[in-house]
Design a protein around this motif. Sequence first.
Motif, short mmCIF file in Angstrom:
data_model
loop_
_atom_site.label_atom_id
_atom_site.label_comp_id
_atom_site.label_asym_id
_atom_site.label_seq_id
_atom_site.Cartn_x
_atom_site.Cartn_y
_atom_site.Cartn_z
N GLN A 561 -48.02 21.42 -14.12
CA GLN A 561 -46.58 20.73 -12.85
C GLN A 561 -45.62 21.22 -12.61
OE1 GLN A 561 -46.74 16.36 -13.31
NE2 GLN A 561 -48.25 16.46 -15.37
N GLU A 565 -44.90 22.12 -8.58
CA GLU A 565 -43.65 21.38 -7.76
C GLU A 565 -42.46 23.05 -7.48
OE1 GLU A 565 -43.57 19.06 -6.26
OE2 GLU A 565 -45.39 18.61 -7.25
N LEU A 609 -42.57 14.09 -13.12
CA LEU A 609 -42.75 14.72 -13.13
C LEU A 609 -43.26 13.97 -15.57
CD1 LEU A 609 -42.52 18.26 -13.23
CD2 LEU A 609 -43.58 16.10 -11.64
#
Length: 768
Positions: A561, A565, A609
Amino acid sequence: MKVIGKSYDKKDGLRLAMGAPAYTEDLYDTKEYLTVKLLRSPHPFAKIVSIDTSAALELEGVVAVYTHHDVPKTQYTRAGQNYPEPSNYDKRMLDEYVRYVGDEVAIIAAETERVAEEAMKLIKVEYEVLEPVLDSETAIGHPSVIHPEGVVEKIPSGVDVENNIAATYVLAYGNLDEAFSNCTHVVEHKYYTQAQAHVMMETHRSNAHLDAYDRLVVTTSTQVPFHARRILAHALSIPVAKIRVIKPRIGGGFGGKQALHTEFYTAFVTLKTGRPSMLTYTRKEAFESTYTRHPMVFTYKVGADENGIIRAIKVNGISDTGAYGEHARTVFSAACLKVLSMYNKMDAFDFEGNVVYTNRTPGGALRGYGTTQGVFAIESAINELAHEMKFDPCRIRELNHTQEGETHLVYRASGSDGVKKPIKLIENNKMSTCIEHGKKLIGWDEKYGKPMVNGNKARGVGMALSMQGSGIPSIDMGAAIIKLNEDGSFNLMMGATDLGTGSDTVLAQIAAEVLSVPLDKISVHSSDTDVTPFDVGAYASSTTYITGTAVVNAAEDIRSQILAEGAMMIEEAPEQCEYDGERVFCGEKSINLADLAMKLLYVKNQKQLVGHGSHVTEKSPPPFLAGFAEVEVDLDTGEFEIIDYVASVDGGAILNPKLALIQMEGGLVQGMGMAVFEDVKFIDGKLKTNSLLEYKIPTRSDVPKITVDFVESYEPSGPFGGKSVGEVCINTPSPAIADAIFNATGVRVRKLPVTPEKIILGKLGHDV
């Protein structure tokens, strides 16, 4: 590796050493808490005819007294195991029958401890005293039936209450008669292992209160917070959603806290009175009214051919579960599955036996969990076989032990459930290397068979092998959550239970390694059933292997993640970007992790997150250990000293050498305690060894030179190649020390513990 394989101090070590508040009794101002005390049975077996609590209730400061008339009649097990539990539901919070000295009779809730103790003296109980069952070898068919009310089996275990059988276990393979007929040498002997107490420094304790939403909050020194929540919900007949269990730091457990003891009573008092309550067991209660290691007796018949190949083993066993059948079948089956699995050249074997109820302190989980008892018996028998055949004990094991790439023989067998066990391929087994290293470190070739005599003193060496497991396959599950904070640090949340082992630190190391960050960037929060994800808890040597893999999965999830991102922030494709723990970058373009986190929370594409991971597996890779002891014995008095102990262990890749060494050394010393010091003794059903004055455990002055040798190994299914070391260490001292005594004196002790008195009696020709 930047973090894995390095020695780090425990994250909480310094604060705990400085006395910082961290344990169950430290976390709340308990001045307003009711003190809970338990009146206990003075008889090993009796039926309560009447209880008069009126005088106690009139005492100023007494809030309530509860008897078996006032509590739920629900049967449950206290054993903290997966659901459905393989332990019998044969316990009630309070019962009209008391089944051992120390069983619960009444609950007292008072404003102070002094008042509660005074009230206890005022309760009048009339008992119908029954004939107790005090010997496991005569329990079957005894006139007294310990559980006449019957028990509930969630998983069939062979209960026969009329014969005081709590469980049976049978496993067989091949034609035993034919296999023994092909043996040139056969030995057959009976071996006894005693009850052993846990003696953790922090006794069992819990407190309870109702939160602002009238939910029950139980704070407890437990190894199994999620199991505790489920078991409490069943026993109290309230929804799981109404219970929160918090596990603070634990002052030791060793399996004794893989069960519920105090929690039922504080929870019940708080629910009945609406007031917070607390219960702390005295050391006497911890000895008398919790658990011991199951005492076992095994008859081993072992046969080998002229080449030293073990062709047949027949085992008959009895395990004493005491008054309640908690962990009864699973401990006993471990004495087969994790013991006979060490040897796989046999043509046939037969293991059968019963777990019996007696009117003694209940048996339960204790480090080694049945393997300890089984290893003493099988390794003693193989040492006797080697002596009769004039084989070096190391050599006979080299010829017979299960090798890497082979399968466990016992998993080809059919058990008492009639189900064929799946074959277990051993991908990682360095037992041969362990034997080789251990021999060199103890000086085996120079010392074995050559007792050094100095006046009236003789020295001898002995050895034994052991294996254990890493979690319970297809059953144990652990989970983890990792959250990114705005400064680029992480919170690791998991249900795993650090009971002083340092597992919080090791699991944080795993997360740090996957995330490529320093260890101090990982903050750990563990074991709160409202906050952390599910985990079975600390038992079965599962934490590093099972929960560690869950942490790997969670860390890989949030790492992906972060990369995605970060790539979006710098307007590049994720597959073109890299992440190194400090930044996400693609060529000259990059974004710092802390900047990325801050922007995600406050500025752009706002989101939290969170990485998730869980793990369950069909595998349970065993650690393997070769243990070697050297002793010096005074031939006139039988007094002896352990001079040296070597343990060479295959524990997979060692993720934190310092903490692994501490685990090994502690387990070895605990095993030495069982071998030569510790003995739970009863007189007419009453525990004699109910204090640290009566029950001796090893002190610093008793600890010999200990050498721990970690054999280089890599377990492909474990996190960064790791598997367990926390339990395998306790198993070899008893058989290795007993054999060293024999090689020094000619006296074979088959009934633990080994003592100077037994050595002298053995020299006089008595069976010891």
